[in-house]
Design a protein around this motif. Structure first.
Motif, PDB file in Angstrom:
ATOM      1  N   PRO A  51       0.808  -1.219   0.000  1.00 46.07           N
ATOM      2  CA  PRO A  51       0.000   0.000   0.000  1.00 46.07           C
ATOM      3  C   PRO A  51       0.842   1.271   0.000  1.00 46.07           C
ATOM      4  N   SER A  52       0.300   2.310  -0.602  1.00 46.03           N
ATOM      5  CA  SER A  52       0.961   3.620  -0.593  1.00 46.03           C
ATOM      6  C   SER A  52      -0.117   4.680  -0.695  1.00 46.03           C
ATOM      7  N   ASP A  53       0.283   5.911  -0.438  1.00 50.05           N
ATOM      8  CA  ASP A  53      -0.634   7.040  -0.559  1.00 50.05           C
ATOM      9  C   ASP A  53      -0.458   7.627  -1.959  1.00 50.05           C
ATOM     10  N   LYS A  54      -1.202   7.109  -2.903  1.00 51.99           N
ATOM     11  CA  LYS A  54      -1.034   7.470  -4.321  1.00 51.99           C
ATOM     12  C   LYS A  54      -1.530   8.882  -4.589  1.00 51.99           C
ATOM     13  N   VAL A  55      -0.763   9.630  -5.390  1.00 50.86           N
ATOM     14  CA  VAL A  55      -1.234  10.954  -5.794  1.00 50.86           C
ATOM     15  C   VAL A  55      -1.505  11.029  -7.298  1.00 50.86           C
ATOM     16  N   TYR A  56      -0.935  10.098  -8.069  1.00 50.30           N
ATOM     17  CA  TYR A  56      -1.119  10.141  -9.529  1.00 50.30           C
ATOM     18  C   TYR A  56      -0.666   8.817 -10.107  1.00 50.30           C
ATOM     19  N   GLU A  57      -1.332   8.408 -11.193  1.00 48.87           N
ATOM     20  CA  GLU A  57      -0.900   7.215 -11.922  1.00 48.87           C
ATOM     21  C   GLU A  57      -1.345   7.332 -13.364  1.00 48.87           C
ATOM     22  N   ASP A  58      -0.483   6.901 -14.281  1.00 41.80           N
ATOM     23  CA  ASP A  58      -0.909   6.711 -15.673  1.00 41.80           C
ATOM     24  C   ASP A  58      -0.193   5.473 -16.204  1.00 41.80           C
ATOM     25  N   ASP A  59      -0.189   5.289 -17.511  1.00 46.30           N
ATOM     26  CA  ASP A  59       0.403   4.066 -18.074  1.00 46.30           C
ATOM     27  C   ASP A  59       1.901   3.964 -17.805  1.00 46.30           C
ATOM     28  N   LEU A 116      13.624   9.198 -19.848  1.00 46.87           N
ATOM     29  CA  LEU A 116      13.978  10.325 -18.986  1.00 46.87           C
ATOM     30  C   LEU A 116      13.138  11.555 -19.316  1.00 46.87           C
ATOM     31  N   GLY A 117      12.874  11.775 -20.591  1.00 49.23           N
ATOM     32  CA  GLY A 117      12.018  12.890 -20.985  1.00 49.23           C
ATOM     33  C   GLY A 117      10.610  12.714 -20.444  1.00 49.23           C
ATOM     34  N   MET A 118      10.120  11.484 -20.560  1.00 45.78           N
ATOM     35  CA  MET A 118       8.782  11.183 -20.041  1.00 45.78           C
ATOM     36  C   MET A 118       8.723  11.436 -18.537  1.00 45.78           C
ATOM     37  N   LEU A 119       9.760  10.977 -17.816  1.00 46.03           N
ATOM     38  CA  LEU A 119       9.759  11.116 -16.362  1.00 46.03           C
ATOM     39  C   LEU A 119       9.746  12.597 -15.959  1.00 46.03           C
ATOM     40  N   MET A 120      10.566  13.399 -16.603  1.00 41.52           N
ATOM     41  CA  MET A 120      10.604  14.818 -16.257  1.00 41.52           C
ATOM     42  C   MET A 120       9.322  15.533 -16.659  1.00 41.52           C
ATOM     43  N   ASP A 121       8.708  15.093 -17.742  1.00 44.08           N
ATOM     44  CA  ASP A 121       7.410  15.660 -18.125  1.00 44.08           C
ATOM     45  C   ASP A 121       6.367  15.380 -17.049  1.00 44.08           C
ATOM     46  N   ARG A 122       6.383  14.176 -16.510  1.00 45.36           N
ATOM     47  CA  ARG A 122       5.412  13.841 -15.459  1.00 45.36           C
ATOM     48  C   ARG A 122       5.735  14.570 -14.164  1.00 45.36           C
ATOM     49  N   VAL A 123       7.019  14.766 -13.850  1.00 48.54           N
ATOM     50  CA  VAL A 123       7.390  15.564 -12.679  1.00 48.54           C
ATOM     51  C   VAL A 123       6.760  16.950 -12.791  1.00 48.54           C
ATOM     52  N   ARG A 124       6.952  17.578 -13.927  1.00 44.73           N
ATOM     53  CA  ARG A 124       6.369  18.907 -14.154  1.00 44.73           C
ATOM     54  C   ARG A 124       4.854  18.865 -14.027  1.00 44.73           C
ATOM     55  N   LYS A 125       4.249  17.894 -14.678  1.00 46.79           N
ATOM     56  CA  LYS A 125       2.784  17.818 -14.683  1.00 46.79           C
ATOM     57  C   LYS A 125       2.234  17.597 -13.265  1.00 46.79           C
ATOM     58  N   ILE A 126       2.829  16.663 -12.542  1.00 47.95           N
ATOM     59  CA  ILE A 126       2.330  16.338 -11.201  1.00 47.95           C
ATOM     60  C   ILE A 126       2.558  17.513 -10.253  1.00 47.95           C
ATOM     61  N   ALA A 127       3.754  18.111 -10.302  1.00 47.32           N
ATOM     62  CA  ALA A 127       4.053  19.230  -9.399  1.00 47.32           C
ATOM     63  C   ALA A 127       3.130  20.420  -9.671  1.00 47.32           C
ATOM     64  N   ASP A 128       2.943  20.740 -10.945  1.00 50.33           N
ATOM     65  CA  ASP A 128       2.212  21.964 -11.288  1.00 50.33           C
ATOM     66  C   ASP A 128       0.702  21.754 -11.364  1.00 50.33           C
ATOM     67  N   GLU A 129       0.274  20.574 -11.797  1.00 52.95           N
ATOM     68  CA  GLU A 129      -1.157  20.394 -12.076  1.00 52.95           C
ATOM     69  C   GLU A 129      -1.870  19.508 -11.056  1.00 52.95           C
TER      70      GLU A 129
END
Ligand code: 5GP
Ligand code: ZN
Length: 109
Positions: free
Chosen positions: A15-23, A59-72
């Motif tokens: 178990p974890s405290d999930k904040v976001y998930e996609d494929d 790596l590009g995907m990971l940083m894109d998700r970092v931006r998306k999760i942090a900002d959105e």
């Protein structure tokens, strides 16, 4: 990978405290937060450490998700810090590549 803590978290086996998930990624709150907001973002693909992440698309995907999760998702409008600890000398304790997002207060260097 069968014997990996973060693979098991991403699969829902631990178990974890999930904040976001996609494929491609799974994001959850750090169990020992070092700031008011402390979230870990992992690729679902098991990669042990940044040194092993040879695929620029990953790596590009990971940083894109970092931006998306942090900002959105976390709405860290005042800003945040992104950290990737690399191997034991860099403080890496869990050997499944992950980015830390820290925020919710003004962070000292
Ligand atoms: P590292 O030092 O490898 O960059 O970061 C690993 C992070 O994973 C640490 O901040 C630690 O608190 C967190 N962590 C370790 N085990 C667990 C766990 O079982 N659940 C959660 N949510 N976080 C964990
Ligand atoms: Zn893993």
């Amino acid at each position: 990978m069968t014997d990996c803590l973060f693979c098991k978290i991403a699969a829902g086996e631990i178990p974890s405290d999930k904040v976001y998930e996609d494929d491609d990624v799974f994001a959850f709150k750090d169990i020992h937060p070092k700031a008011p907001v402390h979230v870990l973002i992992i690729p679902k693909q098991h990669v042990a450490t940044l040194t092993d992440a040879k695929d620029p698309a990953l790596l590009g995907m990971l940083m894109d998700r970092v931006r998306k999760i942090a900002d959105e998702v976390l709405n860290l409008a005042k800003g945040y810090r992104v950290i990737i600890n690399v191997r034991s000398g860099g403080g890496q304790e869990v050997f499944h590549l992950h980015a830390h997002i820290l925020g919710g207060k003004v962070l000292p260097f």
